[in-house]
Scaffold this motif. Structure first.
Motif, PDB file in Angstrom:
ATOM      1  N   MET A 104      -2.387  -5.466   9.686  1.00 56.58           N
ATOM      2  CA  MET A 104      -3.603  -4.811   9.247  1.00 56.58           C
ATOM      3  C   MET A 104      -4.737  -5.825   9.270  1.00 56.58           C
ATOM      4  N   ASP A 105      -5.747  -5.576  10.076  1.00 64.00           N
ATOM      5  CA  ASP A 105      -6.854  -6.510  10.265  1.00 64.00           C
ATOM      6  C   ASP A 105      -7.747  -6.650   9.038  1.00 64.00           C
ATOM      7  N   THR A 106      -7.821  -5.638   8.209  1.00 65.02           N
ATOM      8  CA  THR A 106      -8.757  -5.635   7.089  1.00 65.02           C
ATOM      9  C   THR A 106      -8.182  -6.271   5.830  1.00 65.02           C
ATOM     10  N   LEU A 107      -7.003  -6.836   5.898  1.00 62.91           N
ATOM     11  CA  LEU A 107      -6.327  -7.373   4.718  1.00 62.91           C
ATOM     12  C   LEU A 107      -6.736  -8.823   4.463  1.00 62.91           C
ATOM     13  N   PRO A 108      -7.364  -9.101   3.323  1.00 62.55           N
ATOM     14  CA  PRO A 108      -7.732 -10.482   2.989  1.00 62.55           C
ATOM     15  C   PRO A 108      -6.501 -11.348   2.752  1.00 62.55           C
ATOM     16  N   GLN A 109      -6.662 -12.661   2.924  1.00 56.75           N
ATOM     17  CA  GLN A 109      -5.541 -13.581   2.761  1.00 56.75           C
ATOM     18  C   GLN A 109      -4.986 -13.599   1.347  1.00 56.75           C
ATOM     19  N   ASP A 110      -5.830 -13.351   0.349  1.00 60.16           N
ATOM     20  CA  ASP A 110      -5.368 -13.420  -1.034  1.00 60.16           C
ATOM     21  C   ASP A 110      -4.802 -12.096  -1.551  1.00 60.16           C
ATOM     22  N   ALA A 111      -4.626 -11.129  -0.670  1.00 61.50           N
ATOM     23  CA  ALA A 111      -4.092  -9.827  -1.083  1.00 61.50           C
ATOM     24  C   ALA A 111      -2.624  -9.950  -1.475  1.00 61.50           C
ATOM     25  N   THR A 112      -2.258  -9.230  -2.523  1.00 58.65           N
ATOM     26  CA  THR A 112      -0.886  -9.204  -3.018  1.00 58.65           C
ATOM     27  C   THR A 112      -0.322  -7.817  -2.802  1.00 58.65           C
ATOM     28  N   LYS A 113       0.872  -7.756  -2.243  1.00 59.41           N
ATOM     29  CA  LYS A 113       1.550  -6.470  -2.072  1.00 59.41           C
ATOM     30  C   LYS A 113       2.024  -5.991  -3.433  1.00 59.41           C
ATOM     31  N   ILE A 114       1.761  -4.701  -3.725  1.00 62.23           N
ATOM     32  CA  ILE A 114       2.169  -4.132  -5.007  1.00 62.23           C
ATOM     33  C   ILE A 114       2.958  -2.858  -4.752  1.00 62.23           C
ATOM     34  N   GLU A 115       3.764  -2.489  -5.719  1.00 63.12           N
ATOM     35  CA  GLU A 115       4.547  -1.258  -5.647  1.00 63.12           C
ATOM     36  C   GLU A 115       3.865  -0.201  -6.507  1.00 63.12           C
ATOM     37  N   LEU A 116       3.611   0.962  -5.932  1.00 62.47           N
ATOM     38  CA  LEU A 116       3.066   2.088  -6.683  1.00 62.47           C
ATOM     39  C   LEU A 116       4.041   3.250  -6.575  1.00 62.47           C
ATOM     40  N   GLU A 117       4.393   3.820  -7.704  1.00 61.49           N
ATOM     41  CA  GLU A 117       5.357   4.913  -7.735  1.00 61.49           C
ATOM     42  C   GLU A 117       4.841   6.099  -6.923  1.00 61.49           C
ATOM     43  N   GLY A 118       5.656   6.566  -5.996  1.00 62.49           N
ATOM     44  CA  GLY A 118       5.313   7.709  -5.167  1.00 62.49           C
ATOM     45  C   GLY A 118       4.688   7.353  -3.833  1.00 62.49           C
ATOM     46  N   ALA A 119       4.328   6.092  -3.636  1.00 57.78           N
ATOM     47  CA  ALA A 119       3.715   5.665  -2.379  1.00 57.78           C
ATOM     48  C   ALA A 119       4.756   5.588  -1.275  1.00 57.78           C
ATOM     49  N   THR A 120       4.341   5.936  -0.055  1.00 57.94           N
ATOM     50  CA  THR A 120       5.244   5.852   1.103  1.00 57.94           C
ATOM     51  C   THR A 120       4.837   4.750   2.063  1.00 57.94           C
ATOM     52  N   VAL A 121       3.755   4.039   1.744  1.00 62.14           N
ATOM     53  CA  VAL A 121       3.287   2.902   2.534  1.00 62.14           C
ATOM     54  C   VAL A 121       3.011   1.745   1.579  1.00 62.14           C
ATOM     55  N   PRO A 122       2.948   0.527   2.089  1.00 63.53           N
ATOM     56  CA  PRO A 122       2.623  -0.599   1.205  1.00 63.53           C
ATOM     57  C   PRO A 122       1.175  -0.511   0.694  1.00 63.53           C
ATOM     58  N   PHE A 123       0.989  -0.890  -0.545  1.00 64.87           N
ATOM     59  CA  PHE A 123      -0.338  -1.030  -1.142  1.00 64.87           C
ATOM     60  C   PHE A 123      -0.569  -2.505  -1.411  1.00 64.87           C
ATOM     61  N   PHE A 124      -1.826  -2.909  -1.323  1.00 59.39           N
ATOM     62  CA  PHE A 124      -2.211  -4.292  -1.568  1.00 59.39           C
ATOM     63  C   PHE A 124      -3.343  -4.311  -2.583  1.00 59.39           C
ATOM     64  N   LYS A 125      -3.402  -5.399  -3.344  1.00 57.85           N
ATOM     65  CA  LYS A 125      -4.424  -5.560  -4.375  1.00 57.85           C
ATOM     66  C   LYS A 125      -5.065  -6.930  -4.200  1.00 57.85           C
ATOM     67  N   TYR A 126      -6.385  -6.972  -4.314  1.00 54.46           N
ATOM     68  CA  TYR A 126      -7.098  -8.245  -4.227  1.00 54.46           C
ATOM     69  C   TYR A 126      -8.429  -8.134  -4.954  1.00 54.46           C
ATOM     70  N   GLU A 127      -9.078  -9.279  -5.134  1.00 53.10           N
ATOM     71  CA  GLU A 127     -10.377  -9.340  -5.791  1.00 53.10           C
ATOM     72  C   GLU A 127     -11.449  -9.627  -4.748  1.00 53.10           C
ATOM     73  N   GLU A 128     -12.598  -8.945  -4.901  1.00 54.70           N
ATOM     74  CA  GLU A 128     -13.726  -9.171  -4.005  1.00 54.70           C
ATOM     75  C   GLU A 128     -15.008  -8.950  -4.812  1.00 54.70           C
ATOM     76  N   ASN A 129     -15.836  -9.965  -4.890  1.00 51.10           N
ATOM     77  CA  ASN A 129     -17.079  -9.882  -5.664  1.00 51.10           C
ATOM     78  C   ASN A 129     -16.824  -9.420  -7.101  1.00 51.10           C
ATOM     79  N   ASN A 130     -15.822 -10.024  -7.737  1.00 53.19           N
ATOM     80  CA  ASN A 130     -15.447  -9.707  -9.120  1.00 53.19           C
ATOM     81  C   ASN A 130     -15.045  -8.249  -9.318  1.00 53.19           C
ATOM     82  N   ARG A 131     -14.525  -7.634  -8.284  1.00 55.46           N
ATOM     83  CA  ARG A 131     -14.090  -6.239  -8.338  1.00 55.46           C
ATOM     84  C   ARG A 131     -12.665  -6.173  -7.801  1.00 55.46           C
ATOM     85  N   THR A 132     -11.813  -5.399  -8.469  1.00 64.29           N
ATOM     86  CA  THR A 132     -10.443  -5.206  -8.002  1.00 64.29           C
ATOM     87  C   THR A 132     -10.442  -4.133  -6.925  1.00 64.29           C
TER      88      THR A 132
END
Length: 115
Positions: A1-29
């Motif tokens: 995925m080209d839009t994924l920042p280097q500091d992104a963390t893969k997270i598990e979300l109940e019911g998801a069928t694809v990977p989700f990622f979480k990161y901070e950008e401009n003090n926003r999650t």
């Protein structure tokens, strides 16, 4: 995925069928997922899982093969969204939760009735 920042963390979300990622950008999650290679109803399912997760001041970014037109009417009372067509014939949809709002969105409604 080209839009994924280097500091992104893969997270598990109940019911998801694809990977989700979480990161901070401009003090926003930011939560991000890519459903561009999924078939119906997975994009809608994952969008609802992600939208249910974000809180005020956070964003959800969806990468999809098209703008999810069937999703927008279901969530417009509680979320704003911006649609951007990317160069690789996919779409980036950025969702923001409206503040001070009692949720009207039915996060269990994952039917696909848009184009």
């Amino acid at each position: 995925m080209d839009t994924l920042p280097q500091d992104a963390t893969k997270i598990e979300l109940e019911g998801a069928t694809v990977p989700f990622f979480k990161y901070e950008e401009n003090n926003r999650t930011i939560y991000l997922f890519d459903s561009s290679k999924c078939s119906h109803p997975e994009p809608m399912v994952n969008a609802m899982v992600g939208l249910k997760t974000i809180k005020d001041g956070e964003n959800l970014i969806m990468i999809n093969s098209k703008a999810p037109m069937g999703l927008f009417p279901k969530i417009e009372d509680d979320f704003t969204y911006e649609v951007e067509e990317l160069s690789n014939q996919t779409y980036k949809i950025k969702f923001t939760k409206k503040t001070d709002n009692l949720s009207k969105t039915d996060f269990n409604d994952t039917s696909c009735s848009g184009s």
